[in-house]
Write an enzyme that holds these catalytic residues in place. Structure first.
Site, PDB file in Angstrom:
ATOM      1  N   ASN A  13       1.073  -1.096  -0.014  1.00 32.26           N
ATOM      2  CA  ASN A  13       0.077  -0.079   0.166  1.00 32.26           C
ATOM      3  C   ASN A  13       0.979   1.251   0.071  1.00 32.26           C
ATOM      4  O   ASN A  13       1.553   1.572   0.999  1.00 32.26           O
ATOM      5  CB  ASN A  13      -0.860  -0.078   1.277  1.00 32.26           C
ATOM      6  CG  ASN A  13      -1.711   1.154   1.227  1.00 32.26           C
ATOM      7  OD1 ASN A  13      -1.805   2.008   0.255  1.00 32.26           O
ATOM      8  ND2 ASN A  13      -2.191   1.354   2.452  1.00 32.26           N
ATOM      9  N   TRP A  14       0.937   2.008  -1.180  1.00 39.27           N
ATOM     10  CA  TRP A  14       1.951   2.937  -1.299  1.00 39.27           C
ATOM     11  C   TRP A  14       1.350   4.230  -0.727  1.00 39.27           C
ATOM     12  O   TRP A  14       2.097   5.334  -0.370  1.00 39.27           O
ATOM     13  CB  TRP A  14       2.026   3.307  -2.650  1.00 39.27           C
ATOM     14  CG  TRP A  14       3.227   2.384  -3.139  1.00 39.27           C
ATOM     15  CD1 TRP A  14       3.768   1.368  -2.711  1.00 39.27           C
ATOM     16  CD2 TRP A  14       3.733   2.340  -4.614  1.00 39.27           C
ATOM     17  NE1 TRP A  14       4.892   0.710  -3.515  1.00 39.27           N
ATOM     18  CE2 TRP A  14       4.674   1.340  -4.540  1.00 39.27           C
ATOM     19  CE3 TRP A  14       3.529   3.362  -5.791  1.00 39.27           C
ATOM     20  CZ2 TRP A  14       5.453   1.082  -6.028  1.00 39.27           C
ATOM     21  CZ3 TRP A  14       4.159   3.123  -6.798  1.00 39.27           C
ATOM     22  CH2 TRP A  14       5.319   2.024  -7.116  1.00 39.27           C
ATOM     23  N   LYS A  15      -0.035   4.311  -0.389  1.00 37.56           N
ATOM     24  CA  LYS A  15      -0.575   5.574   0.331  1.00 37.56           C
ATOM     25  C   LYS A  15      -0.248   6.729  -0.667  1.00 37.56           C
ATOM     26  O   LYS A  15      -0.438   6.475  -1.750  1.00 37.56           O
ATOM     27  CB  LYS A  15      -0.024   5.597   1.713  1.00 37.56           C
ATOM     28  CG  LYS A  15      -0.196   4.578   2.518  1.00 37.56           C
ATOM     29  CD  LYS A  15       0.356   4.601   4.041  1.00 37.56           C
ATOM     30  CE  LYS A  15      -0.003   3.222   4.776  1.00 37.56           C
ATOM     31  NZ  LYS A  15      -0.013   3.306   6.287  1.00 37.56           N
ATOM     32  N   HIS A  99      -9.366   1.591   4.634  1.00 40.23           N
ATOM     33  CA  HIS A  99      -8.145   1.519   5.410  1.00 40.23           C
ATOM     34  C   HIS A  99      -8.484   2.641   6.503  1.00 40.23           C
ATOM     35  O   HIS A  99      -9.102   3.638   6.501  1.00 40.23           O
ATOM     36  CB  HIS A  99      -7.206   2.166   4.585  1.00 40.23           C
ATOM     37  CG  HIS A  99      -5.684   1.965   5.029  1.00 40.23           C
ATOM     38  ND1 HIS A  99      -5.521   3.017   5.985  1.00 40.23           N
ATOM     39  CD2 HIS A  99      -4.612   1.343   5.037  1.00 40.23           C
ATOM     40  CE1 HIS A  99      -4.111   2.759   6.240  1.00 40.23           C
ATOM     41  NE2 HIS A  99      -3.603   1.648   5.911  1.00 40.23           N
ATOM     42  N   GLU A 101      -6.866   5.092   7.500  1.00 35.80           N
ATOM     43  CA  GLU A 101      -6.490   6.377   7.019  1.00 35.80           C
ATOM     44  C   GLU A 101      -7.779   7.075   6.589  1.00 35.80           C
ATOM     45  O   GLU A 101      -8.011   8.220   6.556  1.00 35.80           O
ATOM     46  CB  GLU A 101      -5.128   6.537   6.618  1.00 35.80           C
ATOM     47  CG  GLU A 101      -4.168   6.215   7.357  1.00 35.80           C
ATOM     48  CD  GLU A 101      -2.653   5.750   6.386  1.00 35.80           C
ATOM     49  OE1 GLU A 101      -2.762   5.747   5.211  1.00 35.80           O
ATOM     50  OE2 GLU A 101      -1.941   5.223   7.295  1.00 35.80           O
ATOM     51  N   GLY A 176       2.624   2.685  10.538  1.00 35.39           N
ATOM     52  CA  GLY A 176       3.695   4.195  10.490  1.00 35.39           C
ATOM     53  C   GLY A 176       4.150   4.069  11.783  1.00 35.39           C
ATOM     54  O   GLY A 176       4.750   5.300  11.693  1.00 35.39           O
ATOM     55  N   GLY A 237       3.206  -0.891   4.025  1.00 34.11           N
ATOM     56  CA  GLY A 237       3.261   0.475   3.924  1.00 34.11           C
ATOM     57  C   GLY A 237       4.763   0.991   3.539  1.00 34.11           C
ATOM     58  O   GLY A 237       5.166   0.700   2.390  1.00 34.11           O
ATOM     59  N   GLY A 238       5.098   1.548   4.603  1.00 26.16           N
ATOM     60  CA  GLY A 238       6.444   2.181   4.529  1.00 26.16           C
ATOM     61  C   GLY A 238       7.578   1.203   3.441  1.00 26.16           C
ATOM     62  O   GLY A 238       8.173   1.542   2.664  1.00 26.16           O
TER      63      GLY A 238
END
Ligand code: 13P
Length: 258
Positions: A13-15, A99, A101, A176, A237-238
């Site tokens: 998930n690159w966001k 998600h 976020e 995160g 993510g990261g």
């Protein structure tokens, strides 16, 4: 993991990171080092504007591209939104839904449910995210909260449709923050999620559902997390923004399973 009954899925998930040009560069690097074995499915979910570059780069590979959100309506006056059929036509195979976020930006359980239904109707694979806050964990309502989120998200989803869904357990306090859930904590909730699915849809479907863990998963902790019987992959993510790290996580999915 349990490869006998269900797929292992490593999903990025690159966001809100990377431009279309960055996407092209990442994919070139990633493709050159992508493990050859087929021990897991690989999904890369990218910002909407990066989808064409990602799809183009990954054509004729086993990597599926996904979106990070969708709108539940088929078409119409929804400025700035993207419908599921548009994602399919652009070459997407997956879509992240619910998600934390996005929920923090106001997405409700009812909207998550409508998006899951729209994604399934369009034959996209929804990666449905659920997870508790630190406060909810501390007051001891994690399981009740997750049960409620899953029941709400799957409300009205028929048995023949549910097979395609992927569920991601993402404790909000681990996202995160570098503060990963321990393998035991993550397993406990993923096992609970499987129990909820069993109660809703029966043992066969529960056994076949891929349940991922997400929240500061990286190339160092992936092996141990993936060794848990009910953790069938990761939503990353990261660490998914760096080809070397993402590749190491895919390699960690190549281990003996129960
Ligand atoms: P991090 O891996 O950066 O903690 O993000 C997890 C996540 O939210 C994936 O959807």
């Amino acid at each position: 993991m349990n490869r006998k009954y269900r797929k292992t899925v490593i999903a990025a998930n690159w966001k809100m990171n990377k431009t279309p040009s960055d996407t092209k560069a990442f994919m070139t690097e990633f493709k050159a080092m992508m493990p050859k074995g087929r021990w897991c499915d690989v999904a890369i979910c990218v910002p909407a504007v990066c989808i064409p570059a990602a799809v183009r780069a990954m054509r004729e590979t086993r990597v599926g591209i996904g979106a990070e959100n969708c709108n539940a309506n088929a078409s119409g006056a929804y400025t700035g939104e993207i419908a599921t059929n548009m994602l399919v036509d652009a070459g997407c195979k997956y879509v992240i839904i619910g998600h934390s976020e996005r929920r923090a930006m106001g997405e409700t359980d009812a909207e998550v449910n409508a998006k899951v239904q729209a994604a399934l109707a369009a034959e996209l694979i929804p990666i449905l995210c659920v997870g508790e806050s630190l406060e909810q964990r501390e007051i001891g309502i994690t399981e009740e909260w997750i049960t409620m989120q899953i029941k709400a998200a799957l409300n009205g989803v028929a048995e023949e449709k549910i097979r395609k869904i992927i569920i991601a357990y993402e404790p909000i306090w681990a996202i995160g923050t570098g503060k990963t859930a321990t393998p035991e904590q993550a397993e406990e909730v993923c096992e609970h999620i499987r129990t909820v699915i069993r109660k809703l849809y029966g043992a066969k479907i529960a056994r076949a559902t891929s349940i991922l863990y997400g929240g500061s998963m990286n190339e160092k902790n992936a092996f141990e997390l993936l060794a848990q019987p009910d953790i069938d992959g990761g939503l990353i993510g990261g660490a998914s923004l760096v080809p070397e790290k993402f590749v190491k996580i895919i390699e960690a999915a190549n281990q003996p399973t129960v």
